[in-house]
Design an enzyme around this catalytic site. Structure first.
Site, mmCIF file in Angstrom:
data_model
loop_
_atom_site.group_PDB
_atom_site.id
_atom_site.type_symbol
_atom_site.label_atom_id
_atom_site.label_comp_id
_atom_site.label_asym_id
_atom_site.label_seq_id
_atom_site.Cartn_x
_atom_site.Cartn_y
_atom_site.Cartn_z
ATOM 1 N N ASP A 1 1.288 -0.859 -0.196
ATOM 2 C CA ASP A 1 -0.272 0.045 -0.162
ATOM 3 C C ASP A 1 1.156 1.126 -0.003
ATOM 4 O O ASP A 1 1.778 1.579 0.164
ATOM 5 C CB ASP A 1 -0.686 0.300 1.357
ATOM 6 N N GLU B 1 1.497 0.678 -4.869
ATOM 7 C CA GLU B 1 1.129 0.636 -5.177
ATOM 8 C C GLU B 1 2.411 2.225 -5.864
ATOM 9 O O GLU B 1 2.482 3.043 -4.311
ATOM 10 C CB GLU B 1 0.303 1.368 -4.395
HETATM 11 C C1 GLC Z 1 -3.435 3.858 -0.689
HETATM 12 C C2 GLC Z 1 -4.981 2.138 -0.717
HETATM 13 C C3 GLC Z 1 -6.208 3.609 -0.180
HETATM 14 C C4 GLC Z 1 -6.248 4.059 1.042
HETATM 15 C C5 GLC Z 1 -4.724 4.577 0.958
HETATM 16 C C6 GLC Z 1 -4.335 4.906 2.469
HETATM 17 O O1 GLC Z 1 -3.944 4.164 -1.536
HETATM 18 O O2 GLC Z 1 -5.449 2.126 -1.665
HETATM 19 O O3 GLC Z 1 -7.718 2.304 -0.218
HETATM 20 O O4 GLC Z 1 -6.900 4.549 1.686
HETATM 21 O O5 GLC Z 1 -3.821 3.781 0.364
HETATM 22 O O6 GLC Z 1 -4.118 3.348 3.519
#
Ligand code: GLC
Length: 524
Positions: free
Chosen positions: A192, A259
């Site tokens: 994440d 991500e």
């Molecule tokens: C990432 C996740 C999202 C979340 C954020 C904070 O972007 O995909 O859903 O709110 O991280 O953890």
């Protein structure tokens, strides 16, 4: 192909209106037999106050009772493996929940051994926050802690304090939690907000954003700054190299997905590692908000596949739980061509649950909005794209028991799975045909790719090649019919509109309908 399951919305097995692990297990047959996915990425299921629906983790090595138990998780892994599918878990290393015992200890006093596990800083002389950093979810990224007289950093909600990854104890404790899931047999980890782990050690303020338009969606006041100090510090590469070494110490092939919100293709490519020794798959979000235009899409695909390090493999994402649904962004009439694009480009596609049905964003009635982002910054809520999967037309939609109110409303915009299954011309039918072709044809799953001149503006055309296997994909981005010059002997493999009797003219040309995509065999 990676299939993303947003667990809360996939299948409820207990009748509380929220999806769970046993529900997922019961639907693995759909994923393996109906779709034939290779890997399932499951959103966070760890104990959590659910302020950000599980992205606020209070215990990294357990299962929240809302979703089931560790035994239920093991059963998901066993059943997926029996069906030759991989399981990828979501790992949230940038921040914990404020209820995590580490943060509780950290905030208990300035002399706590865990104080430095989070990012604490002094107020400025006038009592303000240490710098101008903003929370992605609106407002300053710093929260004042009265009891100990310092600010702590939260890149997201105040109840999601950022861990201090520069502290070696944090690093080893967090990497231990990865080993916990790898030991349990998971095949991969999705990291994440991976590019947020390391910040400027001097906590310098971000400069104002330049005039260069960010191609991504607007995020309100957050976009006023160039986020060069509150994320993406190059020290993160050391963490990813260590992470990769851990994965490689395990048997089999364990994959790491990250991500990465990086719109500059060269900076994005760095996350593979200069020696291809970091992330296997830094998510490529470049097409998410690219306008539906031949030139723009071609440019984006080119620039995000051109300069990859030796041995790196591209990937493409058209939807996830943080973005408006593909069908709502591009328009329902383009859902079919978009499916063809995603599943025929060179690289691993990630498919967001429900996109294979053509699901659109579901309007959330006033007062029922759940997403903290939308509640803090009106207009940026993500609930509409997180609604329950419609499996059947019956009460509860096959998602939950009849009479139970699901946590978000079930949309009425698309036909449910069972109905689409009995219609080969449905969007689901198209996804199934595309996925079957992709498995069957080496050119599509592992071949090279080159754009070709389709002889017509508004048509995106590219060839996929693997040895003798040669396939042409043509997508009409316009609403008017267009002629595509293929080659004599070319044969239609698939039309996104379900046209089965389409034949080329004697010169090897095909007539594409508006918004239609074709997959054409050039091997003969
Ligand atoms: C990432 C996740 C999202 C979340 C954020 C904070 O972007 O995909 O859903 O709110 O991280 O953890």
């Amino acid at each position: 192909m990676v299939y993303q399951v947003y667990l809360r919305s996939f299948q409820d097995s207990t009748g509380n209106g929220v999806g769970d692990l046993e529900g997922l297990r019961s639907r693995l047959g759909y994923l393996s037999e109906v779709l034939g996915v290779d890997a399932v990425w499951v959103s966070p299921f760890y104990p959590s106050p659910m302020d950000d629906f599980g992205y606020d983790v209070a215990d990294y090595t357990a299962v929240d009772p809302l979703f089931g138990s560790l035994e239920d998780f093991d059963a998901v892994v066993a059943e997926a493996h029996r069906r030759s599918m991989a399981i990828i878990v979501d790992w949230v290393p940038n921040h914990t929940s404020s209820r995590h015992p580490w943060f509780q200890a950290s905030r208990s006093s300035r002399s706590s051994p865990k104080r430095d596990w989070y990012v604490w800083a002094e107020a400025t002389p006038d009592g303000g926050p240490p710098n101008n950093w903003l929370s992605v979810f609106g407002g300053p990224a710093w929260e004042w802690d009265d009891a100990t007289g310092q600010y702590y950093l939260h890149s997201f909600l105040p109840s999601q304090p950022d861990l201090n990854w520069r502290n070696p104890e944090v690093r080893s404790a967090m990497l231990e939690t990865v080993r916990f899931w790898l030991d349990r047999g998971v095949d991969g980890i999705r990291i994440d907000v991976a590019d947020y782990l390391m910040k400027d050690p001097a906590l310098r303020s971000n400069p104002a954003a330049g005039p260069a338009a960010d191609m991504f969606k607007s995020r309100g006041a957050y976009d006023r700054f160039d986020h060069i100090h509150d994320k993406a510090h190059p020290d993160v590469h050391g963490v990813f190299r260590e992470f990769r070494r851990i994965l490689e110490s395990y048997d089999g092939h364990r994959v790491c997905i990250g991500e990465i919100h990086e719109w500059d293709p060269e900076r994005w490519a760095l996350y593979f590692g200069t020696n291809n020794d970091e992330l296997h798959m830094p998510f490529n979000f470049s097409l998410l908000y690219t306008p539906w235009d031949v030139g723009e899409v071609r440019h984006r695909v080119d620039s995000f596949t051109a300069d990859l390090p030796e041995g790196a493999w591209p990937n493409h994402v058209l939807g996830n739980h943080d973005e408006a649904r593909l069908a709502s962004r591009f328009g329902t009439e383009r859902v079919r061509a978009a499916a063809m694009l995603l599943l025929t480009l060179r690289g691993t596609p990630t498919l967001y649950y429900g996109d294979e049905l053509g699901m659109t964003d579901v309007p959330i009635p006033p007062g029922e909005e759940q997403d903290p982002w939308g509640l803090r910054v009106p207009g940026l809520g993500r609930d509409g794209a997180r609604t329950p999967m419609p499996w059947t037309d019956s009460a509860g939609s096959g998602f939950t028991r009849p009479g139970v109110k699901p946590w978000l409303p079930v949309g009425e915009g698309v036909a449910p799975v069972d109905e689409q299954l009995s219609d080969s011309r449905s969007v689901l039918g198209l996804y199934r045909s595309l996925l079957a072709l992709r498995r069957a044809r080496p050119a599509l799953h592992s071949g090279d790719m080159r754009f070709v001149d389709a002889g017509r503006r508004g048509v995106l055309a590219y060839e996929r090649l693997a040895g003798e296997d040669r396939i042409l994909v043509a997508l009409n981005f316009g609403t008017e019919p267009a002629t595509l010059q293929a080659a004599p002997g070319a044969e239609l493999l698939l039309s996104s509109h379900g046209r089965t009797h389409l034949r080329p003219g004697p010169d090897g040309s095909f007539e594409l309908a508006g918004d239609e995509g074709l997959v054409i065999d050039l091997s003969r």
